[in-house]
Design a protein around this motif. Structure first.
Motif, PDB file in Angstrom:
ATOM      1  N   ASP A 175     -44.478  50.221  -1.870  1.00  0.00           N
ATOM      2  CA  ASP A 175     -44.096  50.816  -2.886  1.00  0.00           C
ATOM      3  C   ASP A 175     -43.628  52.166  -2.751  1.00  0.00           C
ATOM      4  OD1 ASP A 175     -43.833  51.963  -5.471  1.00  0.00           O
ATOM      5  OD2 ASP A 175     -46.002  51.971  -5.698  1.00  0.00           O
ATOM      6  N   LEU A 176     -44.630  52.992  -2.039  1.00  0.00           N
ATOM      7  CA  LEU A 176     -44.234  54.364  -2.163  1.00  0.00           C
ATOM      8  C   LEU A 176     -43.848  55.046  -0.539  1.00  0.00           C
ATOM      9  CD1 LEU A 176     -46.929  55.574  -4.420  1.00  0.00           C
ATOM     10  CD2 LEU A 176     -44.455  55.636  -4.647  1.00  0.00           C
ATOM     11  N   GLY A 198     -40.302  51.901  -0.163  1.00  0.00           N
ATOM     12  CA  GLY A 198     -39.702  52.007  -1.379  1.00  0.00           C
ATOM     13  C   GLY A 198     -39.154  50.957  -1.883  1.00  0.00           C
ATOM     14  N   VAL A 199     -39.191  49.611  -1.249  1.00  0.00           N
ATOM     15  CA  VAL A 199     -38.648  48.420  -1.669  1.00  0.00           C
ATOM     16  C   VAL A 199     -39.125  47.944  -3.125  1.00  0.00           C
ATOM     17  CG1 VAL A 199     -37.514  47.772   0.526  1.00  0.00           C
ATOM     18  CG2 VAL A 199     -39.688  47.150  -0.127  1.00  0.00           C
ATOM     19  N   ASN A 253     -40.652  49.625  -5.285  1.00  0.00           N
ATOM     20  CA  ASN A 253     -40.761  50.795  -6.303  1.00  0.00           C
ATOM     21  C   ASN A 253     -39.712  50.564  -7.390  1.00  0.00           C
ATOM     22  OD1 ASN A 253     -40.012  53.718  -7.198  1.00  0.00           O
ATOM     23  ND2 ASN A 253     -42.109  53.791  -6.690  1.00  0.00           N
ATOM     24  N   GLY A 313     -37.390  53.994  -5.940  1.00  0.00           N
ATOM     25  CA  GLY A 313     -37.319  53.784  -4.475  1.00  0.00           C
ATOM     26  C   GLY A 313     -36.366  55.137  -3.941  1.00  0.00           C
ATOM     27  N   SER A 352     -35.270  57.634  -1.599  1.00  0.00           N
ATOM     28  CA  SER A 352     -35.760  58.219  -0.334  1.00  0.00           C
ATOM     29  C   SER A 352     -35.961  59.743  -0.329  1.00  0.00           C
ATOM     30  CB  SER A 352     -34.802  57.706   0.925  1.00  0.00           C
ATOM     31  OG  SER A 352     -35.165  58.457   1.903  1.00  0.00           O
ATOM     32  N   ASN A 387     -40.513  58.947  -7.506  1.00  0.00           N
ATOM     33  CA  ASN A 387     -40.964  57.474  -7.550  1.00  0.00           C
ATOM     34  C   ASN A 387     -42.475  57.362  -7.958  1.00  0.00           C
ATOM     35  OD1 ASN A 387     -38.700  56.995  -5.711  1.00  0.00           O
ATOM     36  ND2 ASN A 387     -39.878  57.414  -3.824  1.00  0.00           N
ATOM     37  N   ASP A 400     -43.465  54.839 -11.257  1.00  0.00           N
ATOM     38  CA  ASP A 400     -44.412  53.950 -11.008  1.00  0.00           C
ATOM     39  C   ASP A 400     -45.220  53.763 -12.307  1.00  0.00           C
ATOM     40  OD1 ASP A 400     -44.309  52.057  -8.800  1.00  0.00           O
ATOM     41  OD2 ASP A 400     -45.342  53.454  -7.451  1.00  0.00           O
TER      42      ASP A 400
END
Ligand code: HEM
Ligand code: SF4
Ligand code: FES
Lengths: 248, 237
Positions: free
Chosen positions: B144-145, B148-149, B151, B154, B156, B162, B166
Motif C-alpha cells: 500500500d504505502l 504503492g500498488v 494504494n 500510489g 511515488s 497516498n 487511503d
C-alpha cells in the motif's frame, strides 16, 4: 453433601480412556478431596469395581505426590493449596466436579489419574544438586548470606515438585519448577559456583523431556500450591544468558 | 538427622553444549528480534505524527529518510540498512515463534476436557494468531504505502497524497484499525515477556513492568490510529 464426580478413567498407558460420572451422596464438607476419592473407592471396591487410581502420600501438603486437575484447575480452586489439603467446604452441595490427570507429553498417564512425572526427576538429575559433598548444615555465622538472598532461596526451595505448573501451562512448560530448583541453589554460596553448568544442564534436560517453552503467561504461578513467584523464571533466563556469555 | 550429601555416580557435570539451542535461547532470540522491531515501530509511530504539521512537513520527512548519512552513504543507503535489519528480525522472530509453537503443541497432545483460563491475559493468549494477523498486515501495508500498488493513488515520493487517499475510504481505515489493535495487544504481552526473557528482575517489580507494558501499548495504538482517523474525519487532508 452430595457431589457428582466426572473422573478420567484409563486402564493403562495404551487405553484411550474417557470421563466417567460417579455420584457420591455421602460426602461431608470436612473431608479433603482425597478423602472424597477414598469414600468413592471404598464403594467401588465393595461392589467389585476397579477403584480410581490417584497419587498421594503425605496428605499434609508437603510431599508433592498428590495431583488432579479439578474443574480445569490443577490442585483445584483454592489458591496455594494442594489437592490433599483442599476441603469440600469449598464446593457447593449438588455440584458436578470434573477430575482429570495432569496433561503433558512429558507426563504420560500410567492409570486413571496417575501420571509418570519422572521427567521432573531427570531435570534434577541433570543439575538440581551440588556435586561436592558440603557436609551437614553449616554453622550459621561461618558464611554470611544476605537476608534477601536467603529469603528468596528459601521461597524457591519450598517447591514440592508436584508438576501443577506443567499441568496449567498452555505450552506444557516446566520452567517454574526448573527455575525454582536452580534459583534455590544458585542463590546460595554452595550452589553458586556451578550455576553456569547447572542451568545449561537443566534446560537441556527440560527440553529433552518434551516440556514446552515458556511464554511468561503466569498460569503456573497462579496454581502453584507453594506460590513460587514467576520471577524465578526471569532469574533462570538471566543465568542462562550469563552462562552463554561466559561459556564462549 | 543430618546426613552427608553424597554426589551421585555421574558427578561432575560437563558442559552440555546444547543450551545454545534450548527453548530459553529461542526465547532470547525472539526477545532481541522483537526489541529491534519495537524500536523501529516506536520511531515509525512518532514519524507518522508529522502528518499533523502539514503536507510539506510530512513529505519532507519521508524524503529525509532517504538521505540520512549522505554523502557518506549512498542515496537510500541508511534506509536499506534499516530494511535489512528489519527483515532479519522478522525472519528470526517468526522462525522462533513457529518452532516454539510446534514444541508447545507437542508438549500437550491430549487436551483437557474442562479448562478455563486461570489468569493468562487476552494479550498473552493471542500472541500467535495476533502475530499472523500482523504479518499479513505488514505485507499489505508495504504494498500500500511503500510499493504503492495497493494504494488508491500510489504516487511515488508523495506519501501525504497516498495516506490521505487511503483513509478517505472507511474500509481501509477499518483494516488499519484491526491491524493496529492487534499490534497493540501483541506489544502489551511482548514488552512484558521480553523483560522476563532478557533476565533478572528485582523481585516485586512485576506489577510496575506490567503497567509500563500496558501504557506503552496503549500509547502506540493511539499514536498509530490517530493518523487514519484524522484523515477519515477530515482533520487532515
Ligand atoms: C510489529 C512487529 C512485531 C513486534 C514489534 C513484535 C514484538 C515482540 C516482542 C517484543 C516479543 C517478546 C519476546 C519475548 O517473549 O521475550 C514478541 C513475542 C512474540 N511474537 Fe512478536 N512482534 C512482532 C511481530 C510478530 C509476528 C509477525 C509474529 C508472527 C508469527 C509474532 C509472534 C510472536 C510470538 C508467538 C511471541 C511469543 C509470545 C510469548 O512470549 O507469549 N510477532 N513479539
Ligand atoms: S513450582 Fe509449584 S507447581 Fe511447580 S512443581 Fe514446584 S510446587 Fe509444584
Ligand atoms: S499428598 Fe503430599 S502434598 Fe498432597
Amino acid at each position: 453433601m452430595k457431589l457428582t464426580l466426572r473422573i478420567w478413567r484409563q486402564k493403562g498407558p495404551a487405553d484411550r480412556g474417557g470421563m466417567v460420572a460417579y455420584d457420591v451422596p455421602d460426602a461431608s464438607a470436612d473431608m479433603s478431596f482425597l478423602e472424597l476419592l477414598d469414600v468413592l473407592n471404598e464403594r467401588l471396591t465393595e461392589s467389585g469395581e476397579e477403584p480410581v487410581a490417584f497419587d498421594h502420600d503425605c496428605r499434609e501438603g508437603i510431599c508433592g505426590a498428590c495431583s488432579l486437575v479439578i474443574d480445569g484447575v490443577p490442585h483445584g480452586p483454592q489458591k496455594a493449596t494442594t489437592t490433599c489439603q483442599l476441603h469440600l467446604r469449598h464446593f457447593r452441595d449438588g455440584q458436578t466436579i470434573d477430575v482429570e490427570p495432569w496433561r503433558a507429553a512429558a507426563f504420560p498417564v500410567v492409570k486413571d489419574l496417575v501420571v509418570d512425572r519422572s521427567g521432573l526427576d531427570r531435570i534434577i538429575e541433570a543439575g538440581g544438586y551440588v556435586t561436592a559433598p558440603t557436609g551437614s548444615a553449616p554453622e550459621a555465622h561461618a558464611t554470611p548470606i544476605a537476608k534477601a538472598d536467603a529469603d528468596a532461596a528459601f521461597e524457591a526451595a519450598t517447591c514440592i515438585g508436584c508438576g501443577a505448573c506443567v499441568a496449567a501451562c498452555p505450552n506444557g512448560s516446566a520452567m517454574l519448577f526448573t527455575a525454582a530448583k536452580a534459583t534455590h541453589l544458585g542463590l546460595l554460596p554452595q550452589g553458586r559456583v556451578e550455576q553456569d553448568t547447572r542451568v545449561e544442564a537443566m534446560i537441556h534436560a527440560h527440553d529433552e523431556a518434551d516440556f514446552g517453552g515458556c511464554t511468561n503467561t503466569g498460569e503456573c504461578t497462579a496454581v502453584c500450591p507453594k506460590g513460587i513467584p514467576l520471577g524465578v523464571i526471569g532469574r533462570f533466563n538471566g543465568d542462562v544468558l550469563g552462562a552463554l556469555w561466559r561459556g564462549r | 538427622m543430618a546426613t552427608l550429601t553424597r554426589a551421585p555416580a555421574s558427578a561432575g557435570r560437563r558442559r552440555q553444549g546444547a543450551s545454545h539451542r534450548s527453548t530459553v535461547v529461542m526465547k532470547i532470540a525472539m526477545a532481541i528480534s522483537g526489541a529491534v522491531l519495537l524500536a523501529y515501530l516506536t520511531a515509525h509511530m512518532l514519524g507518522n505524527l508529522k502528518i499533523f504539521f502539514g503536507e510539506s512537513s510530512f513529505d519532507h520527512y519521508a524524503h529525509w529518510l532517504r538521505t540520512i548519512g549522505e554523502p557518506l552513504v549512498p542515496h537510500e543507503g541508511t534506509l536499506w540498512i534499516i530494511r535489512a535489519a528489519l527483515t532479519a528480525s522478522v525472519v528470526v522472530h517468526m522462525a522462533m515463534a513457529i518452532l516454539l509453537t510446534r514444541r508447545a503443541r507437542r508438549a500437550r497432545p491430549v487436551k483437557y476436557a474442562h479448562r478455563p483460563p486461570v489468569q493468562g491475559s487476552y494479550a498473552a493468549r493471542t500472541m500467535r494468531w495476533g502475530g499472523v494477523i500482523i504479518a499479513l498486515f505488514v505485507v499489505y501495508h508495504l504494498l500500500d504505502l511503500t510499493v504503492g500498488v495497493a494504494n488508491p493513488v500510489g504516487a511515488s515520493g508523495k506519501p501525504y497524497t497516498n495516506v490521505t487517499a487511503d483513509f478517505e475510504h472507511w474500509y481501509i481505515t477499518a483494516i488499519y484499525t484491526v491491524a493496529v489493535v492487534a499490534v497493540g495487544f501483541h506489544l502489551r504481552h511482548g514488552v512484558w515477556s521480553m523483560t522476563r526473557t532478557l533476565g533478572r528482575q528485582r523481585p516485586g517489580t512485576e506489577r510496575l513492568i506490567a503497567r509500563i507494558s500496558t501504557g506503552y501499548a496503549v500509547l502506540m495504538t493511539v499514536g498509530f490510529l490517530s493518523v487514519p482517523f484524522a484523515v477519515t474525519v477530515g482533520i487532515v487532508g
